[in-house]
Scaffold this motif. Structure first.
Motif, short mmCIF file in Angstrom:
data_model
loop_
_atom_site.label_atom_id
_atom_site.label_comp_id
_atom_site.label_asym_id
_atom_site.label_seq_id
_atom_site.Cartn_x
_atom_site.Cartn_y
_atom_site.Cartn_z
N UNK A 27 0.83 -1.21 0.00
CA UNK A 27 0.00 0.00 0.00
C UNK A 27 0.87 1.26 0.00
N UNK A 28 1.95 1.27 0.78
CA UNK A 28 2.83 2.44 0.82
C UNK A 28 3.49 2.69 -0.52
N UNK A 29 3.91 1.61 -1.18
CA UNK A 29 4.56 1.76 -2.49
C UNK A 29 3.57 2.31 -3.52
N UNK A 30 2.38 1.71 -3.58
CA UNK A 30 1.38 2.14 -4.56
C UNK A 30 0.94 3.58 -4.31
N UNK A 31 0.66 3.89 -3.05
CA UNK A 31 0.22 5.24 -2.73
C UNK A 31 1.35 6.26 -2.89
N UNK A 32 2.59 5.84 -2.63
CA UNK A 32 3.73 6.72 -2.87
C UNK A 32 3.86 7.08 -4.34
N UNK A 33 3.65 6.08 -5.21
CA UNK A 33 3.67 6.35 -6.65
C UNK A 33 2.53 7.27 -7.04
N UNK A 34 1.37 7.11 -6.39
CA UNK A 34 0.24 7.98 -6.66
C UNK A 34 0.56 9.42 -6.27
N UNK A 35 1.15 9.60 -5.09
CA UNK A 35 1.52 10.94 -4.64
C UNK A 35 2.49 11.59 -5.62
N UNK A 36 3.50 10.85 -6.05
CA UNK A 36 4.49 11.38 -6.98
C UNK A 36 3.87 11.71 -8.34
N UNK A 37 2.95 10.86 -8.80
CA UNK A 37 2.31 11.10 -10.09
C UNK A 37 1.44 12.35 -10.06
N UNK A 38 0.68 12.51 -8.99
CA UNK A 38 -0.16 13.70 -8.86
C UNK A 38 0.71 14.96 -8.78
N UNK A 39 1.84 14.86 -8.08
CA UNK A 39 2.73 16.02 -7.97
C UNK A 39 3.28 16.42 -9.34
N UNK A 40 3.56 15.45 -10.21
CA UNK A 40 4.13 15.75 -11.52
C UNK A 40 3.12 16.40 -12.46
N UNK A 41 1.83 16.29 -12.15
CA UNK A 41 0.80 16.83 -13.04
C UNK A 41 0.86 18.35 -13.06
N UNK A 42 1.16 18.90 -14.22
CA UNK A 42 1.22 20.35 -14.43
C UNK A 42 2.12 21.04 -13.42
N UNK A 43 3.30 20.47 -13.21
CA UNK A 43 4.22 21.05 -12.26
C UNK A 43 5.65 20.83 -12.74
N UNK A 44 6.53 21.76 -12.43
CA UNK A 44 7.95 21.60 -12.73
C UNK A 44 8.60 20.84 -11.59
N UNK A 45 9.37 19.83 -11.91
CA UNK A 45 9.91 18.96 -10.87
C UNK A 45 11.25 18.39 -11.29
N UNK A 46 11.98 17.87 -10.31
CA UNK A 46 13.21 17.14 -10.57
C UNK A 46 12.99 15.66 -10.31
N UNK A 47 13.76 14.84 -10.97
CA UNK A 47 13.60 13.39 -10.81
C UNK A 47 13.89 12.96 -9.37
N UNK A 48 14.92 13.55 -8.77
CA UNK A 48 15.27 13.19 -7.39
C UNK A 48 14.13 13.46 -6.42
N UNK A 49 13.45 14.60 -6.60
CA UNK A 49 12.36 14.94 -5.70
C UNK A 49 11.18 13.99 -5.89
N UNK A 50 10.87 13.64 -7.13
CA UNK A 50 9.77 12.72 -7.41
C UNK A 50 10.05 11.34 -6.83
#
Length: 227
Positions: free
Chosen positions: A24-47
């Protein structure tokens, strides 16, 4: 039901419950990172950090909670977050996403997988709606960094203030430096334009005043975090 969430209790971890929390933590962590990347400037390390953070927090909570002392777990988690994130300069969206990821890990570590999933879905839908809507937009305004070149014999303090006030809601003087062996100065300003369509008019009026020397207007890039 919600009262049970805040009652002190000890969690008995079994292999299936640990595996379920990790997944659950892995899946939800990927969800959090994916939502953060939506229409946002980001770095790979932060994601990558966002995707991993729920799992790390969950492991910390599990390790301490096995001793039946959730308060100690929260103290360890707080110390961990302060040590790592106190020197990281981030915008409000970065901070909110970090709290979200930590909340997911905390809920999973305490065994509340359903709550972690439910609230993650709610936050995801809420953020996507806000980011896709015009909520928070300020018409046609835009932030720009202006670099204005002037000859050395031109008295620059306050030279362009009237123009910046005319075309901007707000502006600030940032720096000045000499170039071309000191024969010219380069002034840096930050300005919030009232209307981005007037950007050309602003540049044209500046060119008239600085003797048609170079003027650079650039967008302010969103601050990215290297964690």
């Amino acid at each position: 039901m919600l009262q049970e969430l805040f009652k002190a209790h000890s969690v008995s971890y079994t292999l299936p419950s640990i595996v379920g929390s990790v997944v659950a933590s892995i899946i939800l962590g990927l969800l959090v990172a994916t939502v953060y990347m939506y229409r946002n400037t980001y770095s790979k390390n932060f994601v990558i950090t966002l995707a991993t953070l729920p799992l790390l927090v969950q492991l910390i909570i599990m390790l301490v909670n096995m001793n039946g002392n959730l308060g100690t777990g929260m103290a360890v988690l707080g110390a961990f977050s302060l040590i790592r994130f106190r020197s990281v300069a981030g915008n409000s969206r970065d901070i909110a996403t970090i709290f979200w990821a930590m909340g997911v890990g905390l809920a999973a570590g305490m065994g509340y997988i359903f709550y972690a999933i439910f609230f993650s879905v709610v936050v995801t839908i809420y953020l996507l709606i806000l980011n896709s809507s015009s909520f928070g937009n300020r018409g046609h305004t835009a932030e720009r960094e202006l670099k204005i070149t002037i000859p050395e014999d031109l008295d620059f303090p306050g030279l362009f203030d009237d123009l910046l006030k005319k075309y901007g809601y707000d502006f600030s003087y940032d720096s000045v430096k000499t170039t071309t062996m000191g024969s010219v100065y380069e002034l840096s300003y930050y300005i919030k334009l009232k209307d981005v369509k007037d950007e050309k008019h602003l540049i044209d009026e500046i060119r008239v005043r600085n003797g048609n020397m170079p003027v650079v207007s650039s967008k302010l890039s969103s601050q990215t975090n290297e964690l």
